[in-house]
Write a protein that holds these residues in place. Structure first.
Motif, PDB file in Angstrom:
ATOM      1  N   TYR A 189     -34.624  21.831  55.632  1.00 12.55           N
ATOM      2  CA  TYR A 189     -35.377  22.843  54.894  1.00 12.55           C
ATOM      3  C   TYR A 189     -35.155  22.684  53.388  1.00 12.55           C
ATOM      4  O   TYR A 189     -34.101  22.216  52.950  1.00 12.55           O
ATOM      5  N   PRO A 190     -36.151  23.095  52.582  1.00 17.80           N
ATOM      6  CA  PRO A 190     -35.950  23.084  51.125  1.00 17.80           C
ATOM      7  C   PRO A 190     -34.861  24.073  50.724  1.00 17.80           C
ATOM      8  O   PRO A 190     -34.793  25.183  51.267  1.00 17.80           O
ATOM      9  N   LEU A 191     -34.014  23.688  49.804  1.00 19.27           N
ATOM     10  CA  LEU A 191     -32.978  24.579  49.281  1.00 19.27           C
ATOM     11  C   LEU A 191     -33.374  25.050  47.889  1.00 19.27           C
ATOM     12  O   LEU A 191     -33.826  24.261  47.060  1.00 19.27           O
ATOM     13  N   LEU A 192     -33.192  26.322  47.641  1.00 22.08           N
ATOM     14  CA  LEU A 192     -33.518  26.932  46.350  1.00 22.08           C
ATOM     15  C   LEU A 192     -32.215  27.197  45.607  1.00 22.08           C
ATOM     16  O   LEU A 192     -31.274  27.746  46.176  1.00 22.08           O
ATOM     17  N   HIS A 193     -32.169  26.825  44.337  1.00 20.91           N
ATOM     18  CA  HIS A 193     -30.922  26.884  43.570  1.00 20.91           C
ATOM     19  C   HIS A 193     -31.048  27.868  42.407  1.00 20.91           C
ATOM     20  O   HIS A 193     -32.112  28.010  41.803  1.00 20.91           O
ATOM     21  N   GLU A 194     -29.924  28.502  42.096  1.00 24.70           N
ATOM     22  CA  GLU A 194     -29.830  29.380  40.928  1.00 24.70           C
ATOM     23  C   GLU A 194     -28.796  28.819  39.967  1.00 24.70           C
ATOM     24  O   GLU A 194     -27.633  28.629  40.339  1.00 24.70           O
ATOM     25  N   GLU A 195     -29.240  28.515  38.763  1.00 28.33           N
ATOM     26  CA  GLU A 195     -28.388  28.027  37.663  1.00 28.33           C
ATOM     27  C   GLU A 195     -27.866  26.610  37.866  1.00 28.33           C
ATOM     28  O   GLU A 195     -27.923  25.795  36.974  1.00 28.33           O
ATOM     29  N   THR A 196     -27.285  26.327  39.026  1.00 28.13           N
ATOM     30  CA  THR A 196     -26.713  25.015  39.268  1.00 28.13           C
ATOM     31  C   THR A 196     -26.806  24.671  40.755  1.00 28.13           C
ATOM     32  O   THR A 196     -26.707  25.556  41.613  1.00 28.13           O
ATOM     33  N   MET A 197     -26.990  23.392  41.062  1.00 23.59           N
ATOM     34  CA  MET A 197     -27.054  22.968  42.460  1.00 23.59           C
ATOM     35  C   MET A 197     -25.673  22.944  43.113  1.00 23.59           C
ATOM     36  O   MET A 197     -25.559  22.825  44.332  1.00 23.59           O
ATOM     37  N   GLN A 198     -24.627  23.078  42.320  1.00 20.55           N
ATOM     38  CA  GLN A 198     -23.270  23.035  42.854  1.00 20.55           C
ATOM     39  C   GLN A 198     -22.968  24.219  43.773  1.00 20.55           C
ATOM     40  O   GLN A 198     -22.132  24.127  44.666  1.00 20.55           O
ATOM     41  N   HIS A 199     -23.655  25.355  43.576  1.00 19.98           N
ATOM     42  CA  HIS A 199     -23.394  26.519  44.404  1.00 19.98           C
ATOM     43  C   HIS A 199     -23.665  26.221  45.879  1.00 19.98           C
ATOM     44  O   HIS A 199     -22.894  26.619  46.756  1.00 19.98           O
ATOM     45  N   LEU A 220     -34.799  24.510  40.865  1.00 22.89           N
ATOM     46  CA  LEU A 220     -33.688  25.206  40.207  1.00 22.89           C
ATOM     47  C   LEU A 220     -34.245  26.362  39.400  1.00 22.89           C
ATOM     48  O   LEU A 220     -35.166  26.178  38.591  1.00 22.89           O
ATOM     49  N   PHE A 221     -33.727  27.555  39.614  1.00 16.57           N
ATOM     50  CA  PHE A 221     -34.194  28.766  38.924  1.00 16.57           C
ATOM     51  C   PHE A 221     -33.097  29.277  37.995  1.00 16.57           C
ATOM     52  O   PHE A 221     -31.911  29.217  38.318  1.00 16.57           O
ATOM     53  N   ILE A 222     -33.512  29.823  36.854  1.00 19.22           N
ATOM     54  CA  ILE A 222     -32.543  30.279  35.861  1.00 19.22           C
ATOM     55  C   ILE A 222     -31.969  31.646  36.215  1.00 19.22           C
ATOM     56  O   ILE A 222     -30.894  32.020  35.763  1.00 19.22           O
ATOM     57  N   GLU A 223     -32.676  32.419  37.057  1.00 20.51           N
ATOM     58  CA  GLU A 223     -32.218  33.746  37.440  1.00 20.51           C
ATOM     59  C   GLU A 223     -32.161  33.861  38.962  1.00 20.51           C
ATOM     60  O   GLU A 223     -33.021  33.333  39.670  1.00 20.51           O
ATOM     61  N   ALA A 224     -31.171  34.584  39.469  1.00 22.10           N
ATOM     62  CA  ALA A 224     -31.038  34.782  40.909  1.00 22.10           C
ATOM     63  C   ALA A 224     -32.241  35.490  41.496  1.00 22.10           C
ATOM     64  O   ALA A 224     -32.670  35.190  42.616  1.00 22.10           O
ATOM     65  N   SER A 225     -32.817  36.435  40.754  1.00 17.62           N
ATOM     66  CA  SER A 225     -33.970  37.178  41.275  1.00 17.62           C
ATOM     67  C   SER A 225     -35.151  36.261  41.532  1.00 17.62           C
ATOM     68  O   SER A 225     -35.923  36.469  42.482  1.00 17.62           O
ATOM     69  N   LEU A 226     -35.322  35.229  40.709  1.00 20.89           N
ATOM     70  CA  LEU A 226     -36.430  34.289  40.909  1.00 20.89           C
ATOM     71  C   LEU A 226     -36.221  33.452  42.160  1.00 20.89           C
ATOM     72  O   LEU A 226     -37.166  33.198  42.915  1.00 20.89           O
ATOM     73  N   ALA A 227     -34.994  33.024  42.395  1.00 17.61           N
ATOM     74  CA  ALA A 227     -34.704  32.253  43.602  1.00 17.61           C
ATOM     75  C   ALA A 227     -34.938  33.098  44.853  1.00 17.61           C
ATOM     76  O   ALA A 227     -35.507  32.618  45.844  1.00 17.61           O
ATOM     77  N   VAL A 237     -34.820  28.066  51.381  1.00 17.35           N
ATOM     78  CA  VAL A 237     -33.640  28.859  51.706  1.00 17.35           C
ATOM     79  C   VAL A 237     -32.821  29.042  50.425  1.00 17.35           C
ATOM     80  O   VAL A 237     -32.552  28.072  49.711  1.00 17.35           O
ATOM     81  N   ALA A 238     -32.431  30.285  50.143  1.00 17.10           N
ATOM     82  CA  ALA A 238     -31.659  30.593  48.936  1.00 17.10           C
ATOM     83  C   ALA A 238     -30.291  31.128  49.330  1.00 17.10           C
ATOM     84  O   ALA A 238     -30.092  31.642  50.437  1.00 17.10           O
ATOM     85  N   LEU A 239     -29.349  30.998  48.417  1.00 18.96           N
ATOM     86  CA  LEU A 239     -28.061  31.661  48.564  1.00 18.96           C
ATOM     87  C   LEU A 239     -28.179  33.052  47.965  1.00 18.96           C
ATOM     88  O   LEU A 239     -28.491  33.208  46.780  1.00 18.96           O
TER      89      LEU A 239
END
Length: 317
Positions: A189-199, A220-227, A237-239
């Motif tokens: 599945y596609p993974l959605l990232h916030e700020e950094t892919m390291q999370h 990669l999204f700059i804000e958690a709300s966008l992810a 899929v987002a964290l």
């Protein structure tokens, strides 16, 4: 009601300044008058009282017992008058300005503000979405809400929420042909990232996945709300931070994929300068948000410490 009998306010002010400094000369400098003027005002006060307020010993003055009893009340009264005058002269005295981390504002705070407005219709709330550290000395801000370790200099910090993260997605994204039974199945599945892919790499390793380099892909999204918004839209899929995702989870726009969660050393904090709670509107907001966060009765805040921000990535979000 009988009129209050008080001596000259100018004389009381002269006495209080002289008592605080232990010097007529320093009191004169503070009030921009002469040494003789301070001496004259104090002498007039002593004559009206019928008792000395100072022992005069050469260039030094010491409070008498009566003077010692009088000073604390006068100092408190002048401080209250100064605060009241400052508040009366402040622009838009009923406005409360809150600088708030944007994702928290959009996905938690705004959903609950109706309760605050109904409880405090006299307070006009102004939200400033920002991830920057607040300079309360320079900015017209009463209170801030930030994400981080809570170790910011020169402010009082009160933790509102701990943070844990776990995978979420839209129910519409789940494909029976690609079932997600274990963390390794997320590779499909596609993974959605916030700020950094390291999370994502950190979470997968915490979940027991070895060498999950395949997680270093996806938008990669700059804000958690966008992810999270992208996840609710079926884009991947987002964290999720449980504080930010609770509304979408409760309403079925997102589903949680595993019970595995990773604690985050950072969290959401209420921050404000020492003395901010002297403003009733600031104290009202602090008490309200603590109640909404499920915390106990407001505690007496600890004074700010001189600390250096530290933490992962940005010092504060």
């Amino acid at each position: 009601m009988a009129p209050r009998r008080l001596p000259s306010l100018k004389a009381l002010r002269a006495f209080e300044a002289a008592a605080r400094h232990g010097s007529f000369s320093q009191a004169a400098a503070e009030l921009s008058v002469t040494h003789a003027a301070i001496s004259h005002q104090v002498r007039a006060l002593e004559e009206e009282l019928g008792a000395p307020l100072f022992h005069r010993t050469g260039r030094h003055v010491e409070l008498t017992e009566r003077g010692q009893k009088l000073v604390p009340a006068l100092t408190a009264a002048f401080e209250q008058m100064a605060d009241a005058w400052a508040q009366a002269g402040a622009k838009d005295n009923a406005t409360l300005t809150v600088s708030v981390e944007p994702s928290f504002a959009a996905r938690w705070l705004v959903l609950r503000l109706g309760k605050f407005n109904r409880a405090h219709p006299d307070i006009e709330l102004r939200l400033l979405p920002s991830s920057d550290i607040v300079d309360f000395a320079r900015e017209d801000v009463d209170i801030g809400i930030r994400y981080g370790l809570g170790e910011w200099p020169d402010v009082v910090s009160e933790k509102l929420f701990e943070a844990t993260v776990y995978p979420v997605c839209s129910p519409a994204l789940l494909d029976p042909r690609r079932p997600i039974r274990k963390p390794e199945d997320l590779k499909s599945y596609p993974l959605l990232h916030e700020e950094t892919m390291q999370h994502w790499v950190n979470w997968l390793e915490e979940a027991g996945v070895k060498h999950p380099r395949w997680a270093m892909r996806g938008p990669l999204f700059i804000e958690a709300s966008l992810a999270l918004q992208a996840a609710a839209g079926g884009q991947g899929v987002a964290l999720a931070n449980d504080t930010l995702a609770m509304a979408d989870l409760a309403e079925g726009r997102l589903v949680r994929l595993f019970d595995i969660e990773m604690p985050d050393e950072e969290g959401y904090w209420l921050v404000y300068p020492e003395g901010a709670l002297k403003k009733p509107r600031a104290e009202a907001f602090r008490n309200w948000i603590r109640e909404e966060a499920g915390l106990g009765p407001p505690e007496h805040p600890k004074p700010p410490e001189m600390l250096t921000p530290r933490g992962r990535g940005k010092a504060v979000r």
